[in-house]
Design a protein around this motif. Structure first.
Motif, PDB file in Angstrom:
ATOM      1  N   ASN A  24      60.385 -26.478 105.530  1.00  0.00           N
ATOM      2  CA  ASN A  24      60.434 -27.271 104.304  1.00  0.00           C
ATOM      3  C   ASN A  24      59.325 -26.812 103.377  1.00  0.00           C
ATOM      4  OD1 ASN A  24      60.867 -29.277 102.367  1.00  0.00           O
ATOM      5  ND2 ASN A  24      59.558 -30.739 103.429  1.00  0.00           N
ATOM      6  N   ALA A  25      59.552 -25.653 102.734  1.00  0.00           N
ATOM      7  CA  ALA A  25      58.510 -25.054 101.903  1.00  0.00           C
ATOM      8  C   ALA A  25      58.772 -25.301 100.422  1.00  0.00           C
ATOM      9  CB  ALA A  25      58.431 -23.553 102.171  1.00  0.00           C
ATOM     10  N   LYS A  26      57.685 -25.184  99.639  1.00  0.00           N
ATOM     11  CA  LYS A  26      57.786 -25.265  98.190  1.00  0.00           C
ATOM     12  C   LYS A  26      56.999 -24.108  97.597  1.00  0.00           C
ATOM     13  CE  LYS A  26      59.994 -29.246  97.510  1.00  0.00           C
ATOM     14  NZ  LYS A  26      61.297 -29.331  96.791  1.00  0.00           N
ATOM     15  N   PHE A  27      57.541 -23.537  96.524  1.00  0.00           N
ATOM     16  CA  PHE A  27      56.799 -22.517  95.800  1.00  0.00           C
ATOM     17  C   PHE A  27      55.760 -23.187  94.923  1.00  0.00           C
ATOM     18  CE2 PHE A  27      60.919 -20.154  96.330  1.00  0.00           C
ATOM     19  CZ  PHE A  27      60.414 -19.190  97.188  1.00  0.00           C
ATOM     20  N   HIS A  32      50.789 -28.193  88.613  1.00  0.00           N
ATOM     21  CA  HIS A  32      50.424 -29.395  87.874  1.00  0.00           C
ATOM     22  C   HIS A  32      51.393 -30.555  88.071  1.00  0.00           C
ATOM     23  CE1 HIS A  32      47.941 -26.408  85.660  1.00  0.00           C
ATOM     24  NE2 HIS A  32      47.082 -27.379  85.818  1.00  0.00           N
ATOM     25  N   THR A  33      52.556 -30.284  88.595  1.00  0.00           N
ATOM     26  CA  THR A  33      53.480 -31.363  88.948  1.00  0.00           C
ATOM     27  C   THR A  33      53.549 -31.521  90.460  1.00  0.00           C
ATOM     28  OG1 THR A  33      54.828 -31.079  86.972  1.00  0.00           O
ATOM     29  CG2 THR A  33      55.870 -32.169  88.834  1.00  0.00           C
ATOM     30  N   LEU A  34      53.640 -30.415  91.177  1.00  0.00           N
ATOM     31  CA  LEU A  34      53.798 -30.481  92.633  1.00  0.00           C
ATOM     32  C   LEU A  34      52.612 -31.142  93.322  1.00  0.00           C
ATOM     33  CD1 LEU A  34      55.301 -29.839  95.213  1.00  0.00           C
ATOM     34  CD2 LEU A  34      54.335 -27.525  95.144  1.00  0.00           C
ATOM     35  N   ILE A  35      51.399 -30.752  92.973  1.00  0.00           N
ATOM     36  CA  ILE A  35      50.221 -31.299  93.664  1.00  0.00           C
ATOM     37  C   ILE A  35      50.075 -32.808  93.429  1.00  0.00           C
ATOM     38  CG2 ILE A  35      47.719 -31.169  93.897  1.00  0.00           C
ATOM     39  CD1 ILE A  35      49.299 -28.798  95.088  1.00  0.00           C
ATOM     40  N   LEU A  42      55.211 -38.397  97.315  1.00  0.00           N
ATOM     41  CA  LEU A  42      56.591 -38.297  96.879  1.00  0.00           C
ATOM     42  C   LEU A  42      57.197 -36.964  97.296  1.00  0.00           C
ATOM     43  CD1 LEU A  42      56.245 -39.831  93.309  1.00  0.00           C
ATOM     44  CD2 LEU A  42      57.072 -40.949  95.382  1.00  0.00           C
ATOM     45  N   ALA A  43      56.362 -36.054  97.775  1.00  0.00           N
ATOM     46  CA  ALA A  43      56.804 -34.773  98.324  1.00  0.00           C
ATOM     47  C   ALA A  43      55.885 -34.430  99.481  1.00  0.00           C
ATOM     48  CB  ALA A  43      56.757 -33.673  97.262  1.00  0.00           C
ATOM     49  N   ALA A  44      56.461 -33.875 100.547  1.00  0.00           N
ATOM     50  CA  ALA A  44      55.661 -33.551 101.731  1.00  0.00           C
ATOM     51  C   ALA A  44      56.106 -32.220 102.332  1.00  0.00           C
ATOM     52  CB  ALA A  44      55.763 -34.669 102.758  1.00  0.00           C
ATOM     53  N   PRO A  45      55.962 -31.119 101.586  1.00  0.00           N
ATOM     54  CA  PRO A  45      56.352 -29.817 102.139  1.00  0.00           C
ATOM     55  C   PRO A  45      55.443 -29.413 103.292  1.00  0.00           C
ATOM     56  CG  PRO A  45      55.160 -29.537 100.078  1.00  0.00           C
ATOM     57  CD  PRO A  45      55.409 -31.000 100.227  1.00  0.00           C
TER      58      PRO A  45
END
Length: 265
Positions: A24-27, A32-35, A42-45
């Motif tokens: 479950n990876a994210k680029f 500035h939005t992902l972190i 709200l996201a847990a890669p």
């Protein structure tokens, strides 16, 4: 606190391999939005794949009026490019007013369009410039790329590598920024190609970035701010929140478009 691995890719192909190997990876581009999303749980890669150091995704190329900008190019570099300003001043001026200096030096054009935040600046420019979005798999027209608020045509493992476009005859961007975040509450990018005009609008639409076609028709016949006087934007299609009502944003769209036309000259 959940565990997250950090990986730094050296090439596009290596980034794709890292993504394929992770569960479950994210680029990560500017982040500035992902972190902030991760901080809010709200996201847990399980893995973050940093693209900011991939050299083949950096840099600005201007060949005549053909422009190509690498996806890992930060806003500050776009803003400072004299070569780009000579053919498309609208996009350099826009980049110069994104966030604050920290945001401009960390944030990237690829991260902005891949995230497609409804208040981000670059998506409106991509629509107005009829840009092509290049990925590690294909080329996508901007009109087909943005699919709604925070939605794009990207597949899960697809990487935006660059954007390209033909510079217009005239261009300008105007936005009304939220005083706290500096995100656009309404922003309009105007690009004139011969007798044809394209207008991309961000920050206001309930479904994200969109083209204001009534304005395009009016400006194609008369490229002046006055050509928009008799037009209006439906509040039914606008965002409404604590920062501004739908009616307020509908009016802002028209005001920002007129300012952009006046600036484009």
């Amino acid at each position: 606190m959940y565990e997250t691995k950090y990986q730094r890719a050296a090439s596009v192909s290596e980034a794709a391999e890292m993504m394929a190997a992770a569960e479950n990876a994210k680029f990560l581009a500017g982040g500035h939005t992902l972190i902030p999303t991760m901080k809010q749980r709200l996201a847990a890669p399980d893995t973050l794949i940093d693209l900011r150091h991939v050299e083949e995704m950096k840099g600005i190329s201007v060949d005549g009026r053909s422009v190509r900008i690498g996806a890992a190019t930060p806003h500050a570099e776009v803003a400072a490019s004299a070569e780009l300003a000579a053919v498309c001043p609208g996009i350099t001026s826009m980049a110069a007013h994104i966030g604050d200096p920290h945001v401009r030096n960390m944030g990237t054009i690829g991260g902005s369009i891949a995230n497609n935040d409804p208040a981000a600046d670059y998506p409106s420019a991509m629509l107005a410039l009829d840009a092509t979005i290049h990925t590690n798999k294909r080329e996508i027209a901007a009109g087909d790329f943005f699919a709604g608020m925070f939605e794009t045509a990207l597949e899960e493992d697809e990487i935006v590598t660059a954007v390209s476009f033909e510079a217009p005859d005239n261009s300008a961007y105007s936005k009304f920024p939220n005083p706290a975040s500096l995100y656009a509450m309404a922003g309009a990018f105007v690009a004139k190609f011969g007798d044809a005009v394209r207008v991309g609008v961000t920050g206001a639409g309930a479904d994200g970035v969109f083209r204001w076609q009534d304005a395009e028709e009016a400006l194609s016949a008369d490229f002046s701010a006055g050509a928009l006087d008799g037009l209006s934007v439906s509040a039914d299609d606008m965002l409404s929140d604590l920062h501004g009502s739908a009616e307020y944003r509908a009016n802002l769209v028209k005001v920002m478009a007129k300012r952009a036309v006046a600036a484009a000259g």
